[in-house]
Design a protein around this motif. Sequence first.
Motif: not given
Length: 235
Positions: A50-60, A121-127, A130-133, A176-180
């Motif tokens: 969970d830590f890897k998925s929720e914290v480490i991977n997003p930082i990477k 910041s805006f670019n990483v949200i856009s990317v 478009s391409s990630s769950h 980011a929350s998809t619901d939001y």
Amino acid sequence: EDFFPEGYPGNFTSIEQVREKPNILVKEIFRLINNGDEINGYSDEYDFEDFKSEVINPIKTLEEHGFRKFIPEVQPVWAKNEQGTERGFLITQKVEGAHINDFVSIELNIAKELDELLSVSFNVISVTLSSSHRIISPDIFTQTLDGPALRNIMIGRIKNDKEDHVYLIDLYPATASTDYLQEVNVEKLKKNWEVVFKDLSAKSNEGYSFPLASAALESYLSTLKNWQRVTTSQN
């Protein structure tokens, strides 16, 4: 090592300094968002995966999309806390400085760095829209009693810096929350960010217009509109 608290615990993280190494912060992630508890949206119980998925991977992901220069060097660690519970920790360098909102004026070089940070910041949200769950979105925006403002951004120095720089100081949560995002009013979001840009420009010594961030915002909002349209049609 001998530790002592650095400020008050937040919703997800507590921070301690290393007494013998005051430039080092140890951040314990004691709660994960979007993990396990569907009612409250967070869980106090999690494992390394969970830590890897929720914290480490997003930082990477942030580092891979332009944030490396804005993030004080960070080392994820899985270890036991003082209570003997296995937890994820982030060991990072402390930024000596002040929050961006505390500045009355901003030097041009700092304004340009901030422009770049906002644009990536805006670019990483856009990317990732478009391409990630997993939608990656650094936690840099907030609504205050005085209106929309930035948060978790400091102007200052880490060890060996010869001059001030712009730093992102809070790396969790970074999703980011998809619901939001499905419900957010795009036009209102645009106006809120325009207020932030106007305030930053007024603080800039030369009335800097933040062109990189403005262009990236337009691209992000266009991507968000299309994403909302697609997800609505699929539901």
